[in-house]
Design a protein around this motif. Structure first.
Motif, PDB file in Angstrom:
ATOM      1  N   ASP A  28       0.537  -1.799  -0.069  1.00  0.00           N
ATOM      2  CA  ASP A  28       0.531   0.252  -0.024  1.00  0.00           C
ATOM      3  C   ASP A  28       0.903   1.424   0.256  1.00  0.00           C
ATOM      4  N   GLY A  29       2.295   1.169   0.123  1.00  0.00           N
ATOM      5  CA  GLY A  29       2.862   2.259   0.172  1.00  0.00           C
ATOM      6  C   GLY A  29       3.167   2.979  -1.297  1.00  0.00           C
ATOM      7  N   LYS A  30       3.815   1.476  -1.896  1.00  0.00           N
ATOM      8  CA  LYS A  30       4.322   2.092  -3.197  1.00  0.00           C
ATOM      9  C   LYS A  30       4.119   0.971  -4.244  1.00  0.00           C
ATOM     10  N   LEU A  31       4.274   1.461  -6.139  1.00  0.00           N
ATOM     11  CA  LEU A  31       3.971  -0.321  -6.300  1.00  0.00           C
ATOM     12  C   LEU A  31       5.742   0.414  -7.976  1.00  0.00           C
ATOM     13  N   PHE A  32       6.490  -0.417  -7.459  1.00  0.00           N
ATOM     14  CA  PHE A  32       7.373  -0.862  -8.454  1.00  0.00           C
ATOM     15  C   PHE A  32       7.245  -1.794  -9.168  1.00  0.00           C
ATOM     16  N   ARG A  33       8.223  -1.836 -10.201  1.00  0.00           N
ATOM     17  CA  ARG A  33       9.178  -2.882 -11.390  1.00  0.00           C
ATOM     18  C   ARG A  33      10.456  -2.276 -12.114  1.00  0.00           C
ATOM     19  N   LEU A  34      11.176  -3.003 -12.428  1.00  0.00           N
ATOM     20  CA  LEU A  34      12.979  -3.371 -12.766  1.00  0.00           C
ATOM     21  C   LEU A  34      12.761  -3.688 -14.127  1.00  0.00           C
ATOM     22  N   PHE A  35      13.021  -2.901 -15.229  1.00  0.00           N
ATOM     23  CA  PHE A  35      13.040  -3.446 -16.213  1.00  0.00           C
ATOM     24  C   PHE A  35      14.697  -3.882 -16.667  1.00  0.00           C
ATOM     25  N   GLU A  36      14.956  -5.011 -17.609  1.00  0.00           N
ATOM     26  CA  GLU A  36      16.284  -4.540 -18.130  1.00  0.00           C
ATOM     27  C   GLU A  36      16.090  -5.140 -19.313  1.00  0.00           C
ATOM     28  N   PHE A  37      17.095  -4.314 -20.127  1.00  0.00           N
ATOM     29  CA  PHE A  37      17.285  -4.262 -21.936  1.00  0.00           C
ATOM     30  C   PHE A  37      18.360  -4.512 -21.936  1.00  0.00           C
ATOM     31  N   ASP A  38      18.807  -4.763 -23.614  1.00  0.00           N
ATOM     32  CA  ASP A  38      20.383  -5.035 -24.224  1.00  0.00           C
ATOM     33  C   ASP A  38      21.139  -4.630 -23.677  1.00  0.00           C
ATOM     34  N   HIS A  60       2.445  10.667 -13.071  1.00  0.00           N
ATOM     35  CA  HIS A  60       3.926  10.861 -12.453  1.00  0.00           C
ATOM     36  C   HIS A  60       4.434   9.581 -11.933  1.00  0.00           C
ATOM     37  N   PRO A  61       5.473   8.902 -12.785  1.00  0.00           N
ATOM     38  CA  PRO A  61       6.076   8.128 -12.277  1.00  0.00           C
ATOM     39  C   PRO A  61       7.488   8.515 -11.677  1.00  0.00           C
ATOM     40  N   ASP A  62       7.911   7.999 -10.399  1.00  0.00           N
ATOM     41  CA  ASP A  62       9.535   7.866  -9.951  1.00  0.00           C
ATOM     42  C   ASP A  62      10.264   7.166 -11.210  1.00  0.00           C
ATOM     43  N   ILE A  63      11.599   7.776 -12.448  1.00  0.00           N
ATOM     44  CA  ILE A  63      11.883   6.850 -13.064  1.00  0.00           C
ATOM     45  C   ILE A  63      13.267   6.614 -12.544  1.00  0.00           C
ATOM     46  N   THR A  64      14.230   5.860 -12.659  1.00  0.00           N
ATOM     47  CA  THR A  64      15.595   5.650 -12.739  1.00  0.00           C
ATOM     48  C   THR A  64      16.383   4.599 -13.856  1.00  0.00           C
ATOM     49  N   LEU A  65      17.364   5.697 -14.292  1.00  0.00           N
ATOM     50  CA  LEU A  65      18.147   4.753 -15.706  1.00  0.00           C
ATOM     51  C   LEU A  65      19.317   4.278 -14.394  1.00  0.00           C
ATOM     52  N   LYS A  66      20.136   3.382 -14.864  1.00  0.00           N
ATOM     53  CA  LYS A  66      21.514   2.756 -14.782  1.00  0.00           C
ATOM     54  C   LYS A  66      21.572   1.415 -15.452  1.00  0.00           C
ATOM     55  N   LYS A  68      21.673  -0.361 -18.633  1.00  0.00           N
ATOM     56  CA  LYS A  68      20.829  -0.982 -19.116  1.00  0.00           C
ATOM     57  C   LYS A  68      19.657  -1.961 -18.035  1.00  0.00           C
ATOM     58  N   LYS A  69      18.997  -1.015 -16.690  1.00  0.00           N
ATOM     59  CA  LYS A  69      18.488  -0.860 -16.460  1.00  0.00           C
ATOM     60  C   LYS A  69      17.413  -0.004 -15.545  1.00  0.00           C
ATOM     61  N   VAL A  70      16.329   0.135 -16.052  1.00  0.00           N
ATOM     62  CA  VAL A  70      15.187   0.465 -15.684  1.00  0.00           C
ATOM     63  C   VAL A  70      14.150   0.524 -14.188  1.00  0.00           C
ATOM     64  N   HIS A  71      14.206   1.258 -13.064  1.00  0.00           N
ATOM     65  CA  HIS A  71      13.480   1.191 -12.023  1.00  0.00           C
ATOM     66  C   HIS A  71      12.160   2.252 -12.405  1.00  0.00           C
ATOM     67  N   VAL A  72      11.084   2.052 -12.738  1.00  0.00           N
ATOM     68  CA  VAL A  72       9.890   3.294 -12.514  1.00  0.00           C
ATOM     69  C   VAL A  72       9.224   2.794 -11.026  1.00  0.00           C
ATOM     70  N   GLU A  73       8.976   3.864 -10.371  1.00  0.00           N
ATOM     71  CA  GLU A  73       8.057   3.607  -8.803  1.00  0.00           C
ATOM     72  C   GLU A  73       7.159   4.277  -9.009  1.00  0.00           C
ATOM     73  N   TYR A  74       5.594   3.985  -9.063  1.00  0.00           N
ATOM     74  CA  TYR A  74       4.228   4.956  -8.961  1.00  0.00           C
ATOM     75  C   TYR A  74       4.169   5.199  -7.411  1.00  0.00           C
ATOM     76  N   VAL A  75       3.818   6.049  -6.285  1.00  0.00           N
ATOM     77  CA  VAL A  75       3.090   6.704  -5.847  1.00  0.00           C
ATOM     78  C   VAL A  75       2.491   7.806  -5.993  1.00  0.00           C
ATOM     79  N   THR A  76       0.779   8.080  -5.421  1.00  0.00           N
ATOM     80  CA  THR A  76      -0.045   9.090  -5.270  1.00  0.00           C
ATOM     81  C   THR A  76       0.371  10.449  -4.830  1.00  0.00           C
ATOM     82  N   HIS A  77       1.211  11.184  -5.832  1.00  0.00           N
ATOM     83  CA  HIS A  77       1.549  12.670  -4.620  1.00  0.00           C
ATOM     84  C   HIS A  77      -0.057  13.442  -5.078  1.00  0.00           C
TER      85      HIS A  77
END
Length: 112
Positions: A28-38, A60-66, A68-77
């Motif tokens: 109930d605090g946040k929703l997130f996923r890690l996406f991996e790319f080539d 708008h989610p918080d998005i972090t690119l590291k 080949k990996k992208v972390h997307v996190e949603y929480v309502t503001h």
């Protein structure tokens, strides 16, 4: 969730666990996923597409690119404050991000 529940009302942990899209984690605090790319470029292209989606949805989610990996996190503001958890808007955003990720590689890389 009743039909009278606001799309910005905090969902319970049970609701989030039951309804979170495939590949996503959260409570109930946040929703997130890690996406991996080539490649870095594929990850960057994905970030741009997610940003365009966020603008279209005005959510708008918080998005972090590291590399080949992208972390997307949603929480309502709400006006510079956090509702305190995951809402219907976050679930819809996560589902839409999954749809972008499932596009063919050519569409994500900008080729073709």
């Amino acid at each position: 969730m009743s039909e009278h529940t606001s799309e910005r009302e905090r969902l319970t942990d049970g609701d989030v666990q039951e309804r979170k899209p495939q590949g996503w984690w959260g409570d109930d605090g946040k929703l997130f996923r890690l996406f991996e790319f080539d490649s870095y470029r594929q990850g960057l292209d994905f970030v741009v597409r997610v940003a365009e989606l966020a603008e279209a949805q005005n959510h708008h989610p918080d998005i972090t690119l590291k590399y080949k990996k992208v972390h997307v996190e949603y929480v309502t503001h709400e006006t510079n404050s956090i509702v305190g958890g995951v809402t219907e808007l976050d679930l819809r955003g996560a589902e839409a991000v999954n749809s972008i990720f499932e596009l063919p590689g050519e569409a994500l890389s900008g080729e073709g």
